[in-house]
Write an enzyme that holds these catalytic residues in place. Structure first.
Site, mmCIF file in Angstrom:
data_model
loop_
_atom_site.group_PDB
_atom_site.id
_atom_site.type_symbol
_atom_site.label_atom_id
_atom_site.label_comp_id
_atom_site.label_asym_id
_atom_site.label_seq_id
_atom_site.Cartn_x
_atom_site.Cartn_y
_atom_site.Cartn_z
ATOM 1 N N GLU A 61 -39.299 -36.819 -37.013
ATOM 2 C CA GLU A 61 -38.376 -35.986 -36.221
ATOM 3 C C GLU A 61 -38.089 -36.600 -34.863
ATOM 4 O O GLU A 61 -36.944 -36.633 -34.406
ATOM 5 C CB GLU A 61 -38.944 -34.567 -36.062
ATOM 6 C CG GLU A 61 -38.906 -33.733 -37.341
ATOM 7 C CD GLU A 61 -40.042 -34.045 -38.310
ATOM 8 O OE1 GLU A 61 -40.930 -34.848 -37.957
ATOM 9 O OE2 GLU A 61 -40.025 -33.486 -39.429
ATOM 10 N N HIS A 99 -44.014 -21.757 -40.300
ATOM 11 C CA HIS A 99 -42.661 -21.925 -40.838
ATOM 12 C C HIS A 99 -41.754 -20.741 -40.535
ATOM 13 O O HIS A 99 -40.802 -20.499 -41.264
ATOM 14 C CB HIS A 99 -42.714 -22.115 -42.367
ATOM 15 C CG HIS A 99 -43.085 -23.495 -42.796
ATOM 16 N ND1 HIS A 99 -44.335 -24.002 -42.629
ATOM 17 C CD2 HIS A 99 -42.353 -24.477 -43.370
ATOM 18 C CE1 HIS A 99 -44.378 -25.236 -43.106
ATOM 19 N NE2 HIS A 99 -43.184 -25.555 -43.550
#
Ligand SMILES: Cc1ncc(C[n+]2csc(CCOP(=O)(O)OP(=O)(O)O)c2C)c(N)n1
Lengths: 328, 327
Positions: A61, A130
């Site tokens: 990322e 999440h």
């Protein structure tokens, strides 16, 4: 001409449009290509546009968001997909220290025309790592623009102006919205500077954005059935914030309830509250109220997750208290 | 001592550029003492051969990404000393209108992309610049400078992998001066051979004597050629040493005077001038003439920075976003 589209299809069409209209556009991110996108948004695009422009990245990322910045500086128009906001924490450095600061830090010499898209939010029993909603964190940062399309038309139409924007734009797509379906009128969401009234009303203003819009609209219908007419404001753009849209509404309804999926402490609702206090305090008939997520890492078990998130019933209850003057 | 394999003109250019960096940094240190320059200030003294040797292998169409220790790179790249100094004075005539300071020098005209004060922060950006270079079918390559401290950052590994995986035109130039602030390489890395790390990503990696500008330039030239020819990224480990403390706040407690003195004996500037004099291609008068030119350049630059106007505070919010209709 109007067609029925899902939010997912709308976003895919928006990506196609950007790729077709501007050869400098590329989509890059984890599993955007062969896999078809972790939320199937980019399904089929690899076959249409090829692996250079639908570019699968490794799990990096920090690396590929930083590379997106470099690509934008170098003349491309990258759309960088981060699988979810949770993993964007690994890319906070390039987003905050480079993308957001670049133009100012370089005295206006370099700018970063990059779009970063990411899924956000809870609601699918994915538990603490999440389920984040961190839109407000990004909206805190000068130099970024932050969009939260909550409708099919916005999913379809906000991307192209974001791609054309000379500065970095972060788009939050609530994962619960992807299956939302609606009629779509071409061009109806092509505006990335204003919030919108989604439901007119007179008794109080419900202010929300992104994944909380459906629950808020649902609550509004329940309230309407009971004789309370809420106005629902969808912020759409969290930075630069369109204050006028909710200040104007609150000045008419004299009551404001903010609904968001972020945690209450230091969340974006706190910012909205402050703006109302600063600019519409004397128009209020009651203290501003908030319905936010409970202050807890989002739990796995269904009943616990539901208890942690803003539900229509809680919005209805808070709105009733506010209108009856019980809130204070 | 081998002969310097360059024309007298090019050899003197190398001397001049290293001298410019040396004198510029000395002036910066003085100006810091007199509080004209504030913030963090990182000097490049001792490492001059690296920026000069590498960037003399760069072309105008190439992009450069550097760190907070980048005055030397900025000078060699051709950003006028006066706008660099004005920047450090926080003036409107500075290259970044006083927004960046010493650690954030940027210049669009020379494709100088900073000036990045996040250790390792420049590597992903360089990788993306190289991606743009390739996808837009341009012939430029990207020169990316960083310290050996950055090698421990995830950004290093992610960028090496991306650049190698996509065969992007980046020349990674690791300035190994042995210390990241006070932490020596041996105290921070399980594997201290940096070329092994780079090599593990499948790219050619080469250690270079970073105190010898000829060695640096030769290595950079051939590496840059290979990168330009489409061979994917390359890695140079430039073994060098900073003579000064990490920044103006560093008491320099972590290394011995003897170590510093030993490295100074290998100084890049007198190394080159000694060789040139020995082979008869440069005289003391030549050197003094360069000294005088450099002194005059910087006297003028300091005067310019001194006289330059401050950016009006009313313009504080300028350049946070692109104004409507502009880019
Ligand atoms: C991500 C990050 N961590 C820590 C710092 C503080 N810091 C600034 S310079 C530096 C040492 C870096 O050493 P190296 O990369 O070897 O470069 P050098 O200073 O020797 O040129 C540190 C720790 C920083 N700027 N960025």
């Amino acid at each position: 001409m109007s067609a029925r589209l899902s939010y997912r299809e709308a976003m895919r069409e928006a990506l196609r449009e950007a790729l077709l209209r501007d050869s400098r556009v590329l989509l890059m991110g984890e599993d955007v290509g062969m896999y078809g996108g972790s939320y199937a948004v980019s399904k089929g695009l690899l076959a249409e546009f090829g692996p250079e422009r639908i570019r699968d990245t490794p799990l990096s990322e920090l690396g590929f968001v930083g590379a997106g910045i470099g690509a934008a500086l170098g003349g491309l128009r990258p759309i960088v997909e981060i699988m979810t906001v949770n993993f964007s924490l690994l890319a906070l450095d390039p987003l905050v220290n480079s993308a957001a600061a670049m133009r100012h830090m370089s005295g206006g010499q370099f700018h970063v025309p990059m779009v970063v898209r990411m899924a956000t939010g809870a609601g699918r029993q994915l538990a603490a790592q999440h389920s984040h909603s961190l839109e407000g964190w990004y909206a805190h940062v000068p130099g970024l623009k932050v969009l939260a399309p909550a409708t099919v038309e916005d999913a379809r139409d906000m991307l192209w102006p974001a791609v054309q924007d000379p500065d970095p734009v972060v788009i939050f797509e609530h994962a619960q919205l992807y299956n939302l379906e609606a009629q779509y009128r071409p061009g109806s969401g092509a505006d990335i500077t204003h919030g919108r009234v989604r439901r007119p009303g007179r008794d109080l203003t419900l202010i929300t954005f992104g994944g909380s819009l459906p629950a808020t609209l649902q609550a509004a219908e329940t309230l309407a059935a009971a004789g309370i007419e809420p106005e629902v404001v969808d912020l759409r753009v969290l930075r630069p914030l369109d204050e006028a849209v909710f200040l104007e509404s609150v000045r008419r309804t004299h009551r404001a309830l903010i609904v968001e999926e972020e945690w209450r402490s230091g969340g974006f609702a706190a910012e909205i509250t402050a703006r109302i206090m600063e600019q519409a305090f004397f128009d209020l008939d009651a203290p501003v109220q908030r319905v936010c997520s409970a202050e807890v890492p989002i739990p796995y078990a269904k009943h616990l997750e539901e208890a942690a998130l803003p539900q229509p019933a809680a919005i209805v209850a808070a709105a009733r208290r506010l209108v009856r003057g019980e809130a204070a | 001592m081998t002969d310097v394999p360059y024309s007298r003109e090019f050899a003197l250019d190398l001397v001049r550029e290293m001298l410019r960096i040396r004198r510029f940094e000395e002036i910066c240190a003085e100006l810091y003492g007199t509080m004209k320059i504030r913030g963090f200030l990182h000097l490049y003294i001792g490492e001059e051969a690296v920026a000069v040797g590498v960037l003399r292998a760069a072309q105008a169409k190439d992009a450069v990404v550097a760190t907070y220790r980048e005055h030397g790179h900025a000078l060699v790249r051709g950003i006028p000393a006066k706008v660099i100094l004005a920047e450090m004075f926080g003036k409107a005539s500075g290259c970044c209108r006083g927004r960046g300071g010493s650690m954030h020098l940027f210049d669009a005209a020379t494709r100088f992309h900073g000036g990045n004060a996040i250790v390792g922060g420049g590597l992903p950006i360089a990788t993306g610049l190289a991606l743009a270079e390739r996808m837009l079918a341009r012939q430029g390559i990207v020169f990316c400078f960083f310290g050996e401290g950055a090698v421990a950052e995830g950004a290093f590994h992610e960028s090496m992998n991306l650049a190698a995986l996509w065969r992007l035109p980046v020349l990674f130039c690791c300035e190994n001066n042995l210390y990241a602030m006070g932490t020596s390489l041996a105290r921070s890395e399980s594997q201290t051979d940096l070329c092994v790390k780079a090599g593990s990503y499948g790219m050619a990696a080469q250690p270079v004597d970073g105190m010898d500008v000829v060695a640096v330039h030769e290595a950079a030239k051939s590496a840059a050629e290979a990168v330009r020819a489409g061979g994917g990224p390359r890695f140079l480990e430039l073994r060098t040493y900073r003579y000064r403390a990490h920044s103006m706040f560093d008491p320099d407690l972590y290394r011995s005077k003897e170590e510093i003195e030993a490295w100074k004996k290998r100084g890049p500037l007198h190394g080159l001038t000694g060789r040139l004099k020995a082979q008869g291609s440069m005289s003391e008068e030549d050197f003094q003439r360069l000294e005088a030119e450099v002194r005059a350049e910087f006297e003028e630059a300091v005067a310019f920075a001194e006289a330059a106007p401050l950016e009006p505070a009313a313009d504080l919010l300028r350049d946070v976003y692109t104004p409507a209709g502009g880019a």
